[in-house]
Design an enzyme around this catalytic site. Structure first.
Site, PDB file in Angstrom:
ATOM      1  N   ASP A  72      55.170  26.805   7.378  1.00 53.89           N
ATOM      2  CA  ASP A  72      53.927  26.149   7.813  1.00 53.89           C
ATOM      3  C   ASP A  72      53.329  26.761   9.070  1.00 53.89           C
ATOM      4  O   ASP A  72      52.668  26.079   9.854  1.00 53.89           O
ATOM      5  CB  ASP A  72      54.152  24.643   8.028  1.00 53.89           C
ATOM      6  N   VAL A  73      53.537  28.051   9.271  1.00 54.71           N
ATOM      7  CA  VAL A  73      52.993  28.696  10.473  1.00 54.71           C
ATOM      8  C   VAL A  73      51.534  29.097  10.278  1.00 54.71           C
ATOM      9  O   VAL A  73      50.810  29.322  11.244  1.00 54.71           O
ATOM     10  CB  VAL A  73      53.845  29.914  10.870  1.00 54.71           C
ATOM     11  N   GLY A  74      51.083  29.211   9.024  1.00 55.15           N
ATOM     12  CA  GLY A  74      49.692  29.565   8.772  1.00 55.15           C
ATOM     13  C   GLY A  74      49.481  30.703   7.790  1.00 55.15           C
ATOM     14  O   GLY A  74      48.387  31.262   7.711  1.00 55.15           O
ATOM     15  N   LYS A  75      50.513  31.063   7.011  1.00 53.76           N
ATOM     16  CA  LYS A  75      50.375  32.143   6.033  1.00 53.76           C
ATOM     17  C   LYS A  75      49.281  31.843   5.008  1.00 53.76           C
ATOM     18  O   LYS A  75      48.493  32.718   4.644  1.00 53.76           O
ATOM     19  CB  LYS A  75      51.699  32.376   5.286  1.00 53.76           C
ATOM     20  N   THR A  76      49.264  30.604   4.521  1.00 56.87           N
ATOM     21  CA  THR A  76      48.291  30.254   3.487  1.00 56.87           C
ATOM     22  C   THR A  76      46.886  30.188   4.061  1.00 56.87           C
ATOM     23  O   THR A  76      45.913  30.557   3.393  1.00 56.87           O
ATOM     24  CB  THR A  76      48.665  28.926   2.809  1.00 56.87           C
ATOM     25  N   PHE A  77      46.752  29.726   5.296  1.00 59.28           N
ATOM     26  CA  PHE A  77      45.453  29.740   5.963  1.00 59.28           C
ATOM     27  C   PHE A  77      44.954  31.172   6.100  1.00 59.28           C
ATOM     28  O   PHE A  77      43.784  31.476   5.804  1.00 59.28           O
ATOM     29  CB  PHE A  77      45.573  29.071   7.332  1.00 59.28           C
ATOM     30  N   LYS A 103      51.512  34.293  -5.021  1.00 58.70           N
ATOM     31  CA  LYS A 103      52.689  33.731  -4.361  1.00 58.70           C
ATOM     32  C   LYS A 103      53.808  33.717  -5.398  1.00 58.70           C
ATOM     33  O   LYS A 103      53.909  32.791  -6.215  1.00 58.70           O
ATOM     34  CB  LYS A 103      52.424  32.328  -3.829  1.00 58.70           C
ATOM     35  N   ALA A 142      57.447  32.976   0.839  1.00 61.94           N
ATOM     36  CA  ALA A 142      57.840  31.571   0.963  1.00 61.94           C
ATOM     37  C   ALA A 142      58.661  31.403   2.230  1.00 61.94           C
ATOM     38  O   ALA A 142      59.796  31.865   2.318  1.00 61.94           O
ATOM     39  CB  ALA A 142      58.649  31.135  -0.259  1.00 61.94           C
ATOM     40  N   GLY A 143      58.081  30.763   3.249  1.00 62.05           N
ATOM     41  CA  GLY A 143      58.802  30.556   4.498  1.00 62.05           C
ATOM     42  C   GLY A 143      58.954  31.829   5.303  1.00 62.05           C
ATOM     43  O   GLY A 143      58.216  32.797   5.136  1.00 62.05           O
TER      44      GLY A 143
END
Length: 230
Positions: free
Chosen positions: A13-18, A37, A109-110
Site C-alpha cells: 500500500d505504498v502507492g504502486k497502483t496509484f 498485475k 504484489a507488495g
C-alpha cells in the site's frame, strides 16, 4: 521493440497502483502500454486491474489478466495455501519472459521480499525475469530508510533499476526525502507526485495525471531510451 518494466514498492500500500494509474492515464494510449498485475491477492470485491481500469477509463485492450488471483488479502505464498492452489514460479517467469519486449507495466504484489512460495521470493523473480525496475516509495517520514533498503537489495543483486518515484501526501519532508535517496541510493529520482486533495472522476484523474505526473518526462524517456542518462 517495446520495453516492459516492473513496478516494485517499498512495502504494501505504498502507492504502486496509484503510480500505475498515473502512468496508464498519461501514456497508455500514446505509447501503447498495457497494465499487468501477474499476482493479485485480496480480490474479495475487486482487484487492482479493475481499479486501474475504472480510474483511467481505458478499454480492455490495455489490460492483461492476472496469472494468479487469490481472494485472501495476504502474501502470495500464504494466500495460495489458504485456497488450496499452487503458484508455480517457473510458469510465472515464462509468462513474464514472453512479455519482456512489449510495452507493459508490470505491477508487483507488495514489497520485493514478499514470498511467492515458501522458498521463492519476489526479488528472485524480478531478477530472473530480467525486467528493469522502477521503485515506488512514499513521500512521507520513513521513506528514506525503506527506499534505500529496497534499492540496495535490488542493485546488490544486479537488478537493473531505472530509478525511483515518490508518491503520497504533500509534506515538508518530500523534497529532502527525494534528494537524500538520490544522493545515497545510487538511483535517479524520476519524480514526485502528491495524492489529489479529493476524489476525482476518470476524466478529472486523466487531467490530473497529464498535469502532475512525470512532469519532466523522466519516466517515459528512460523507458523509451534506456541507454540515455537522466
Amino acid at each position: 521493440m517495446g520495453q516492459a518494466f516492473y513496478v516494485a514498492g517499498t512495502g504494501t500500500d505504498v502507492g504502486k497502483t496509484f503510480f500505475s494509474c498515473l502512468f496508464m492515464a498519461k501514456y497508455a494510449e500514446t505509447y501503447g502500454f498495457r497494465y499487468w498485475k501477474p499476482i493479485q491477492t485480496g480480490t474479495v470485491s475487486a482487484g487492482d486491474t479493475e481499479w486501474v481500469q475504472k480510474t483511467t477509463s481505458l478499454s480492455d485492450s490495455f489490460f492483461l489478466k492476472p496469472v494468479y488471483e487469490f481472494q485472501t488479502p495476504a502474501s502470495p505464498h500464504y494466500a495460495s495455501k489458504q485456497e488450496g492452489k499452487i503458484l508455480d514460479p517457473k510458469f510465472l517467469l515464462a509468462a513474464l519472459t514472453k512479455e519482456r519486449k512489449n510495452n507493459t507495466l508490470v505491477e508487483g504484489a507488495g514489497g520485493v521480499f514478499v514470498p511467492w512460495t515458501d522458498d521463492y521470493l519476489t526479488i528472485r523473480g524480478i531478477g530472473e525475469s530480467n525486467l528493469p525496475v522502477v521503485v515506488i516509495g512514499s513521500t512521507e517520514l520513513g521513506t528514506i530508510n525503506h527506499t534505500l533498503l529496497t534499492l540496495d537489495a535490488l542493485t546488490s543483486r544486479f537488478v537493473a533499476v531505472l530509478g525511483f518515484y515518490l508518491v503520497g501526501p504533500e509534506n515538508s519532508l518530500q523534497t529532502d526525502n527525494a534528494d537524500t535517496i538520490q544522493r545515497l541510493g545510487g538511483a535517479p529520482c524520476l519524480g514526485v507526485t502528491n495524492f489529489p486533495e479529493q476524489k476525482l472522476s476518470p476524466s478529472e484523474f486523466i487531467s490530473f495525471a497529464n498535469q502532475e505526473f512525470d512532469t519532466n518526462r523522466n519516466v517515459i524517456d528512460t523507458l523509451l531510451n534506456p541507454d540515455d542518462e537522466i
